[in-house]
Design an enzyme around this catalytic site. Structure first.
Site, PDB file in Angstrom:
ATOM      1  N   ASP A  36       0.859  -1.185   0.000  1.00 55.21           N
ATOM      2  CA  ASP A  36       0.000   0.000   0.000  1.00 55.21           C
ATOM      3  C   ASP A  36       0.894   1.234   0.000  1.00 55.21           C
ATOM      4  O   ASP A  36       2.056   1.157   0.410  1.00 55.21           O
ATOM      5  CB  ASP A  36      -0.920   0.016   1.218  1.00 55.21           C
ATOM      6  CG  ASP A  36      -2.223   0.768   0.934  1.00 55.21           C
ATOM      7  OD1 ASP A  36      -3.255   0.099   0.729  1.00 55.21           O
ATOM      8  OD2 ASP A  36      -2.198   2.013   0.893  1.00 55.21           O
ATOM      9  N   ASP A  62       3.887   2.797  -3.832  1.00 47.28           N
ATOM     10  CA  ASP A  62       2.940   3.622  -4.577  1.00 47.28           C
ATOM     11  C   ASP A  62       2.953   3.103  -6.006  1.00 47.28           C
ATOM     12  O   ASP A  62       3.975   3.220  -6.709  1.00 47.28           O
ATOM     13  CB  ASP A  62       3.383   5.095  -4.522  1.00 47.28           C
ATOM     14  CG  ASP A  62       2.396   6.010  -5.236  1.00 47.28           C
ATOM     15  OD1 ASP A  62       1.702   5.543  -6.169  1.00 47.28           O
ATOM     16  OD2 ASP A  62       2.322   7.193  -4.880  1.00 47.28           O
ATOM     17  N   ASN A  89      -5.200  -4.217  -7.076  1.00 47.00           N
ATOM     18  CA  ASN A  89      -6.427  -3.707  -6.458  1.00 47.00           C
ATOM     19  C   ASN A  89      -6.379  -2.205  -6.182  1.00 47.00           C
ATOM     20  O   ASN A  89      -7.425  -1.554  -6.133  1.00 47.00           O
ATOM     21  CB  ASN A  89      -6.659  -4.474  -5.145  1.00 47.00           C
ATOM     22  CG  ASN A  89      -7.676  -3.801  -4.269  1.00 47.00           C
ATOM     23  OD1 ASN A  89      -8.878  -3.920  -4.475  1.00 47.00           O
ATOM     24  ND2 ASN A  89      -7.193  -3.047  -3.267  1.00 47.00           N
ATOM     25  N   TYR A 153     -13.079   7.918 -14.063  1.00 43.13           N
ATOM     26  CA  TYR A 153     -12.972   6.608 -13.388  1.00 43.13           C
ATOM     27  C   TYR A 153     -13.342   5.484 -14.363  1.00 43.13           C
ATOM     28  O   TYR A 153     -12.628   4.477 -14.468  1.00 43.13           O
ATOM     29  CB  TYR A 153     -13.905   6.612 -12.175  1.00 43.13           C
ATOM     30  CG  TYR A 153     -13.885   5.345 -11.353  1.00 43.13           C
ATOM     31  CD1 TYR A 153     -12.789   5.010 -10.572  1.00 43.13           C
ATOM     32  CD2 TYR A 153     -14.982   4.481 -11.339  1.00 43.13           C
ATOM     33  CE1 TYR A 153     -12.773   3.859  -9.797  1.00 43.13           C
ATOM     34  CE2 TYR A 153     -14.977   3.328 -10.568  1.00 43.13           C
ATOM     35  CZ  TYR A 153     -13.865   3.020  -9.798  1.00 43.13           C
ATOM     36  OH  TYR A 153     -13.862   1.872  -9.035  1.00 43.13           O
TER      37      TYR A 153
HETATM   38  P1  NDP Z   1     -10.345   1.962  -0.642  1.00 41.43           P
HETATM   39  O1  NDP Z   1     -10.168   3.420  -0.889  1.00 41.43           O
HETATM   40  O2  NDP Z   1     -11.109   1.538   0.555  1.00 41.43           O
HETATM   41  O3  NDP Z   1      -8.914   1.234  -0.615  1.00 41.43           O
HETATM   42  C1  NDP Z   1      -7.985   1.449  -1.637  1.00 41.43           C
HETATM   43  C2  NDP Z   1      -6.597   1.258  -1.089  1.00 41.43           C
HETATM   44  O4  NDP Z   1      -5.673   1.520  -2.148  1.00 41.43           O
HETATM   45  C3  NDP Z   1      -6.284   2.245   0.037  1.00 41.43           C
HETATM   46  O5  NDP Z   1      -5.557   1.607   1.071  1.00 41.43           O
HETATM   47  C4  NDP Z   1      -5.449   3.285  -0.680  1.00 41.43           C
HETATM   48  O6  NDP Z   1      -4.554   3.987   0.154  1.00 41.43           O
HETATM   49  C5  NDP Z   1      -4.689   2.415  -1.663  1.00 41.43           C
HETATM   50  N1  NDP Z   1      -4.103   3.214  -2.724  1.00 41.43           N
HETATM   51  C6  NDP Z   1      -4.599   4.311  -3.335  1.00 41.43           C
HETATM   52  N2  NDP Z   1      -3.739   4.791  -4.224  1.00 41.43           N
HETATM   53  C7  NDP Z   1      -2.646   3.994  -4.180  1.00 41.43           C
HETATM   54  C8  NDP Z   1      -1.401   3.985  -4.844  1.00 41.43           C
HETATM   55  N3  NDP Z   1      -1.089   4.931  -5.739  1.00 41.43           N
HETATM   56  N4  NDP Z   1      -0.508   3.006  -4.571  1.00 41.43           N
HETATM   57  C9  NDP Z   1      -0.801   2.047  -3.650  1.00 41.43           C
HETATM   58  N5  NDP Z   1      -1.958   2.011  -2.966  1.00 41.43           N
HETATM   59  C10 NDP Z   1      -2.869   2.978  -3.220  1.00 41.43           C
HETATM   60  O7  NDP Z   1     -11.000   1.366  -1.966  1.00 41.43           O
HETATM   61  P2  NDP Z   1     -11.867   0.026  -2.205  1.00 41.43           P
HETATM   62  O8  NDP Z   1     -11.393  -1.058  -1.328  1.00 41.43           O
HETATM   63  O9  NDP Z   1     -13.300   0.370  -2.223  1.00 41.43           O
HETATM   64  O10 NDP Z   1     -11.462  -0.253  -3.726  1.00 41.43           O
HETATM   65  C11 NDP Z   1     -10.485  -1.206  -4.098  1.00 41.43           C
HETATM   66  C12 NDP Z   1     -10.560  -1.383  -5.599  1.00 41.43           C
HETATM   67  O11 NDP Z   1     -11.874  -1.805  -5.971  1.00 41.43           O
HETATM   68  C13 NDP Z   1     -10.276  -0.105  -6.384  1.00 41.43           C
HETATM   69  O12 NDP Z   1      -9.527  -0.413  -7.538  1.00 41.43           O
HETATM   70  C14 NDP Z   1     -11.664   0.377  -6.759  1.00 41.43           C
HETATM   71  O13 NDP Z   1     -11.660   1.173  -7.916  1.00 41.43           O
HETATM   72  C15 NDP Z   1     -12.375  -0.943  -6.964  1.00 41.43           C
HETATM   73  N6  NDP Z   1     -13.820  -0.851  -6.862  1.00 41.43           N
HETATM   74  C16 NDP Z   1     -14.436  -0.490  -5.683  1.00 41.43           C
HETATM   75  C17 NDP Z   1     -15.819  -0.416  -5.618  1.00 41.43           C
HETATM   76  C18 NDP Z   1     -16.557  -0.054  -4.377  1.00 41.43           C
HETATM   77  O14 NDP Z   1     -17.789   0.080  -4.427  1.00 41.43           O
HETATM   78  N7  NDP Z   1     -15.906   0.101  -3.233  1.00 41.43           N
HETATM   79  C19 NDP Z   1     -16.651  -0.707  -6.804  1.00 41.43           C
HETATM   80  C20 NDP Z   1     -15.898  -1.080  -7.972  1.00 41.43           C
HETATM   81  C21 NDP Z   1     -14.546  -1.149  -7.985  1.00 41.43           C
HETATM   82  P3  NDP Z   1      -5.011   5.454   0.715  1.00 41.43           P
HETATM   83  O15 NDP Z   1      -6.138   5.191   1.670  1.00 41.43           O
HETATM   84  O16 NDP Z   1      -3.763   5.959   1.364  1.00 41.43           O
HETATM   85  O17 NDP Z   1      -5.442   6.243  -0.475  1.00 41.43           O
END
Ligand code: NDP
Length: 250
Positions: A36, A62, A89, A153
């Protein structure tokens, strides 16, 4: 223990869907690296899994940085052994109509969701290709089919689907499968900033009328990552409460 003896990396695994995926893969016996951008978040989640008897580790990465993606895979291989499963993810979602969309929001969305997926897949394909074995699972979104106010998105996730299909063709002869999951509305921190009115509308548009859970996505990933998914590549599995079929007018 479908994944006993395997190792996996889950990007964006500190919370939400990524954490549920990491938990599911570790529960199936895999040694999991939670990657993460927040080192603290990744460490905290890996510690939680370890406390419950699972094998999980953390790395700060990142995904927008190619160097960080290469280092993430190299660190995993050095400390946990050959990488078998990569789950892309990490993702962000910025809402906004095209008339208000800033360059920064557009570039950031593509950088994390699409370029990040490519950076990590490229790093993984290099090591998996040498061993002629591996699984890559990309978390796209049902929104790639189109959704109001989410053109950036949706475009980024459409790119992920297209990337998945082409990579599956390219890597098939190297023994690597590449698949995507397209979740619909899933209960995670990503959507908790939505106002109650927006949430009501989103749920109304969902044919099942029920919000999905992060675990629903974790189970889908374990299918692609495990032995049952060996012959499946280039596919998109919708975990979206029927929203890919139609959406109820809200
Ligand atoms: P969250 O925001 O809850 O979690 C995403 C995680 O990814 C966070 O820990 C975030 O860190 C991390 N992250 C963000 N940017 C980066 C980066 N550049 N490098 C490494 N880590 C990073 O999201 P969700 O769990 O809801 O989503 C997970 C995936 O599922 C995503 O790809 C999303 O698009 C997809 N998705 C989600 C849906 C939903 O309804 N929740 C629906 C459809 C798809 P930080 O908190 O520091 O930003």
């Amino acid at each position: 223990m479908n994944l006993y003896g395997k190792t996996a990396i889950v990007t964006g695994g500190a919370q939400g869907i990524g954490l549920a995926i990491a938990t599911e893969l570790a529960s199936q016996g895999a040694v999991v690296t939670i990657a993460d951008r927040s080192a603290e978040g990744a460490e905290r989640s890996a510690a939680e899994l370890t406390e419950s008897g699972l094998r999980a580790f953390s790395v700060a990465a990142d995904v927008t940085s190619a160097e960080a993606a290469d280092a993430m895979v190299a660190t995993h291989e050095e400390r946990r052994g050959p990488l078998d499963i990569l789950v892309n993810n990490a993702g962000i979602s910025i809402n906004g109509s095209i008339r208000k969309l800033t360059d920064e929001d557009w570039n950031r969305t593509l950088a994390v969701n699409l370029t990040g997926t490519m950076n990590c897949s490229r790093a993984a394909a290099r090591v998996m290709g040498e061993r002629r074995s591996g699984r890559i699972v990309n978390i796209a979104s049902r929104a790639w089919l189109g959704w109001f106010g989410q053109s950036a998105y949706a475009a980024s996730k459409g790119g992920v689907v297209s990337f998945t299909r082409s990579l599956a063709i390219e890597l098939a002869r190297l023994g690597i499968t590449v698949n995507a999951i397209a979740p619909g509305l899933i209960d995670t921190p990503l959507i908790r900033n939505e106002t109650p009115e927006v949430m009501e509308r989103l749920l109304a548009a969902q044919p099942t009328g029920v919000i999905g859970t992060p675990e629903d996505v974790g189970w889908a990933v374990s299918y692609f990552a495990g032995s049952a998914g060996a012959s499946t590549t280039g596919q998109v599995l919708y975990v979206c409460g029927g929203k890919s079929l139609y959406t109820r007018p809200a």
